[in-house]
Design an enzyme around this catalytic site. Structure first.
Site, PDB file in Angstrom:
ATOM      1  N   ALA A  19       0.841  -1.201   0.000  1.00  0.00           N
ATOM      2  CA  ALA A  19       0.000   0.000   0.000  1.00  0.00           C
ATOM      3  C   ALA A  19       0.873   1.246   0.000  1.00  0.00           C
ATOM      4  CB  ALA A  19      -0.888  -0.016   1.239  1.00  0.00           C
ATOM      5  N   ARG A 167       0.722 -14.129   6.565  1.00  0.00           N
ATOM      6  CA  ARG A 167       0.144 -13.496   5.371  1.00  0.00           C
ATOM      7  C   ARG A 167      -0.631 -14.525   4.573  1.00  0.00           C
ATOM      8  NH1 ARG A 167       4.575  -9.962   2.395  1.00  0.00           N
ATOM      9  NH2 ARG A 167       3.026  -8.332   2.338  1.00  0.00           N
ATOM     10  N   ASP A 279      15.249   0.375   2.055  1.00  0.00           N
ATOM     11  CA  ASP A 279      15.474  -0.531   3.184  1.00  0.00           C
ATOM     12  C   ASP A 279      16.954  -0.776   3.458  1.00  0.00           C
ATOM     13  OD1 ASP A 279      12.772  -0.740   3.513  1.00  0.00           O
ATOM     14  OD2 ASP A 279      12.699  -2.931   3.458  1.00  0.00           O
TER      15      ASP A 279
HETATM   16  C1  FAD Z   1       5.144  -7.819   5.684  1.00  0.00           C
HETATM   17  C2  FAD Z   1       5.540  -6.453   5.112  1.00  0.00           C
HETATM   18  C3  FAD Z   1       4.544  -5.589   4.624  1.00  0.00           C
HETATM   19  C4  FAD Z   1       4.896  -4.319   4.136  1.00  0.00           C
HETATM   20  N1  FAD Z   1       3.921  -3.486   3.674  1.00  0.00           N
HETATM   21  C5  FAD Z   1       4.241  -2.234   3.258  1.00  0.00           C
HETATM   22  C6  FAD Z   1       3.239  -1.339   2.762  1.00  0.00           C
HETATM   23  O1  FAD Z   1       2.050  -1.685   2.684  1.00  0.00           O
HETATM   24  N2  FAD Z   1       3.636  -0.088   2.373  1.00  0.00           N
HETATM   25  C7  FAD Z   1       4.936   0.320   2.418  1.00  0.00           C
HETATM   26  O2  FAD Z   1       5.233   1.480   2.054  1.00  0.00           O
HETATM   27  N3  FAD Z   1       5.899  -0.516   2.861  1.00  0.00           N
HETATM   28  C8  FAD Z   1       5.598  -1.765   3.273  1.00  0.00           C
HETATM   29  N4  FAD Z   1       6.584  -2.610   3.700  1.00  0.00           N
HETATM   30  C9  FAD Z   1       7.979  -2.146   3.626  1.00  0.00           C
HETATM   31  C10 FAD Z   1       8.441  -2.258   2.184  1.00  0.00           C
HETATM   32  O3  FAD Z   1       8.312  -3.597   1.721  1.00  0.00           O
HETATM   33  C11 FAD Z   1       9.912  -1.836   2.041  1.00  0.00           C
HETATM   34  O4  FAD Z   1      10.139  -0.650   2.737  1.00  0.00           O
HETATM   35  C12 FAD Z   1      10.261  -1.643   0.576  1.00  0.00           C
HETATM   36  O5  FAD Z   1      10.062  -2.838  -0.167  1.00  0.00           O
HETATM   37  C13 FAD Z   1      11.719  -1.195   0.466  1.00  0.00           C
HETATM   38  O6  FAD Z   1      12.072  -1.137  -0.893  1.00  0.00           O
HETATM   39  P1  FAD Z   1      13.591  -1.357  -1.288  1.00  0.00           P
HETATM   40  O7  FAD Z   1      13.610  -1.254  -2.783  1.00  0.00           O
HETATM   41  O8  FAD Z   1      14.457  -0.474  -0.499  1.00  0.00           O
HETATM   42  O9  FAD Z   1      13.949  -2.826  -0.841  1.00  0.00           O
HETATM   43  P2  FAD Z   1      13.337  -4.211  -1.372  1.00  0.00           P
HETATM   44  O10 FAD Z   1      11.909  -4.073  -1.750  1.00  0.00           O
HETATM   45  O11 FAD Z   1      13.709  -5.240  -0.346  1.00  0.00           O
HETATM   46  O12 FAD Z   1      14.139  -4.473  -2.712  1.00  0.00           O
HETATM   47  C14 FAD Z   1      15.516  -4.796  -2.672  1.00  0.00           C
HETATM   48  C15 FAD Z   1      15.877  -5.437  -3.986  1.00  0.00           C
HETATM   49  O13 FAD Z   1      17.284  -5.605  -4.034  1.00  0.00           O
HETATM   50  C16 FAD Z   1      17.558  -6.916  -4.481  1.00  0.00           C
HETATM   51  N5  FAD Z   1      18.852  -7.315  -3.899  1.00  0.00           N
HETATM   52  C17 FAD Z   1      19.111  -7.760  -2.645  1.00  0.00           C
HETATM   53  N6  FAD Z   1      20.419  -8.023  -2.503  1.00  0.00           N
HETATM   54  C18 FAD Z   1      20.990  -7.731  -3.700  1.00  0.00           C
HETATM   55  C19 FAD Z   1      22.320  -7.801  -4.182  1.00  0.00           C
HETATM   56  N7  FAD Z   1      23.315  -8.244  -3.413  1.00  0.00           N
HETATM   57  N8  FAD Z   1      22.564  -7.424  -5.455  1.00  0.00           N
HETATM   58  C20 FAD Z   1      21.564  -6.970  -6.273  1.00  0.00           C
HETATM   59  N9  FAD Z   1      20.282  -6.892  -5.862  1.00  0.00           N
HETATM   60  C21 FAD Z   1      19.999  -7.273  -4.595  1.00  0.00           C
HETATM   61  C22 FAD Z   1      16.397  -7.777  -3.986  1.00  0.00           C
HETATM   62  O14 FAD Z   1      16.285  -8.955  -4.755  1.00  0.00           O
HETATM   63  C23 FAD Z   1      15.236  -6.818  -4.201  1.00  0.00           C
HETATM   64  O15 FAD Z   1      14.784  -6.887  -5.519  1.00  0.00           O
HETATM   65  C24 FAD Z   1       6.262  -3.894   4.150  1.00  0.00           C
HETATM   66  C25 FAD Z   1       7.255  -4.762   4.637  1.00  0.00           C
HETATM   67  C26 FAD Z   1       6.900  -6.027   5.102  1.00  0.00           C
HETATM   68  C27 FAD Z   1       7.991  -6.939   5.629  1.00  0.00           C
END
Ligand code: FAD
Length: 387
Positions: A19, A167, A279
């Site tokens: 969301a 979930r 993250d």
């Molecule tokens: C149960 C749950 C529900 C959630 N619901 C919400 C919500 O409703 N709304 C919201 O805003 N947030 C929500 N969040 C938080 C949200 O999922 C994260 O904050 C968000 O996905 C962060 O995005 P990101 O791109 O930083 O990291 P991620 O989404 O974790 O993406 C990281 C990417 O990097 C890749 N990766 C990892 N290591 C490497 C590597 N060594 N080399 C290359 N690629 C790599 C992974 O494969 C992935 O594709 C939720 C979290 C959880 C656990």
């Protein structure tokens, strides 16, 4: 057309339903209006017209689902709890990236300075690349974070939040027969002692998404954070949460369990020409639905800084990264801490305990500072630090 900058920045990373809140959607628009358009095209909202702007109806599970607080978004678009399927949204975003600037399915294993200001990236498939700067958006267990924080990353990295989440998905037709049209088709959170359960429509109303959060006193000892769960355990965990919650749980046929971790506050998000985003910098619990929104805010501020006319060469990128760190770290780390507190409030462990009046006051105020931020001001403040 703007001139292309004479340096390369490697962006590492790219990670069921999610969301997005008003600030997230505004950040999408400011990065590129097409991102917001794609999001709105894919998003599922609450079914009823009068629930359109509702983020969540917070209810007491055990007190016959009594409404404690109706939290609404105050944005112009009345987005309420708008959610998309993660993979589907990512697919559309990836299609918007010109082929020549992106390579997918690469896994970073090592990052090092390679002299002359260059950074060398090594990938799992044996290939390497070099870049003038690196942005690590590689999630909660980031490799790039290790480079930026070194020992600190290992010694004060992740913390188990004391909660795990079940979930599961329920076909909407079945959900409506059991819960009624209104409760099934619009977002609800049922609060209870030591747990809380969230339901909202996804897949354009074809499915009810269920997330059941449960507190645990011990640490998380499993090797992985996502496990195949057992429906029988979920039923046991939610006994005493009231009739509606018991009905929801009875509808579930299979579940996954997610352990919820967050990051302790990092002392910095940057090291020279390497920066952390999303993250990788500030993983948070999901209790305010704000984690991905913070990643979008990061992306907006960082991209505007790199685009600023004062950032002319590879050497300047560290200046842009330092300004990004100064502006983004305080706000994103505050989200991590208030999200944890919010999880306590939902489980009747916040400052107001189980006093529903105090919980209502708390929840009515808790979201506005995240949603109501002026994104343009963040960008201006960051750019003003470039001198
Ligand atoms: C149960 C749950 C529900 C959630 N619901 C919400 C919500 O409703 N709304 C919201 O805003 N947030 C929500 N969040 C938080 C949200 O999922 C994260 O904050 C968000 O996905 C962060 O995005 P990101 O791109 O930083 O990291 P991620 O989404 O974790 O993406 C990281 C990417 O990097 C890749 N990766 C990892 N290591 C490497 C590597 N060594 N080399 C290359 N690629 C790599 C992974 O494969 C992935 O594709 C939720 C979290 C959880 C656990």
């Amino acid at each position: 057309m703007k001139p292309v900058k004479p340096f390369t920045v490697a962006i590492v990373g790219g990670g069921a339903g999610i969301a997005f809140s008003p600030n997230s959607i505004e950040a999408m628009r400011l990065i590129d209006p097409k991102i917001r358009e794609v999001f709105l095209k894919l998003a599922t909202k609450n079914e009823e017209k009068e629930e359109e702007a509702t983020w969540i109806n917070f209810r007491s599970g055990e007190r016959e689902s009594q409404l404690i607080a109706k939290v609404r978004t105050t944005d112009r678009d009345k987005t309420g709890l708008s959610s998309v399927h993660r993979a589907r949204f990512l697919e559309e975003l990836a299609a918007m990236v010109p082929e020549e600037v992106a390579q997918f399915n690469k896994r970073l294993t090592y990052l090092e300075s390679s002299g002359g200001g260059k950074l060398k990236l090594r990938f799992e498939d044996g290939t390497t690349a070099s870049a003038d700067a690196v942005v690590g958006c590689d999630g909660v267990r980031s490799q790039v974070r290790r480079f930026v924080l070194g020992e600190e990353s290992a010694s004060q990295g992740l913390a188990f939040s004391g909660k795990y989440a079940y979930r599961g998905l329920v076909p909407m037709e079945r959900a409506k027969i059991s819960l009624g049209e209104y409760l099934a088709g619009n977002s609800q959170m049922y609060l209870g002692y030591g747990g809380h359960l969230l339901t909202y429509p996804i897949d354009k109303g074809a499915t009810m998404n269920v997330v059941g959060f449960k507190d645990m006193d011990s640490t998380w000892d499993h090797e992985t954070w996502v496990l195949k769960g057992r429906v029988v355990d979920m039923r046991r965990d939610f006994v005493g949460f009231g009739e509606t919650v018991e009905r929801v749980v009875k509808l579930i046929e299979s579940v996954d369990i997610w352990a919820l971790f967050d990051h302790k506050p990092a002392s910095t998000y940057v090291k020279g020409r390497v920066a952390l985003l999303g993250d990788a910098a500030h993983a948070s619990t999901p209790h305010q639905g704000a984690g991905a929104g913070q990643a979008l805010e990061d992306a907006l501020v960082l991209s505007c800084l790199l685009d600023d006319e004062r950032i002319r060469s590879a050497c300047d990128t560290s200046k842009a990264f330092a300004a990004y760190d100064a502006i983004r770290r305080p706000r994103s780390q505050k989200v991590v801490s208030t999200s944890r507190q919010c999880g306590m409030v939902y489980a009747f462990k916040g400052p107001g305990g189980d006093d529903v009046t105090k919980i209502e006051e708390d929840l009515t105020e808790r979201f506005e500072w995240i949603w109501g931020v002026d994104m343009n001001e963040q960008v201006r403040d960051a750019c003003s630090l470039l001198g």
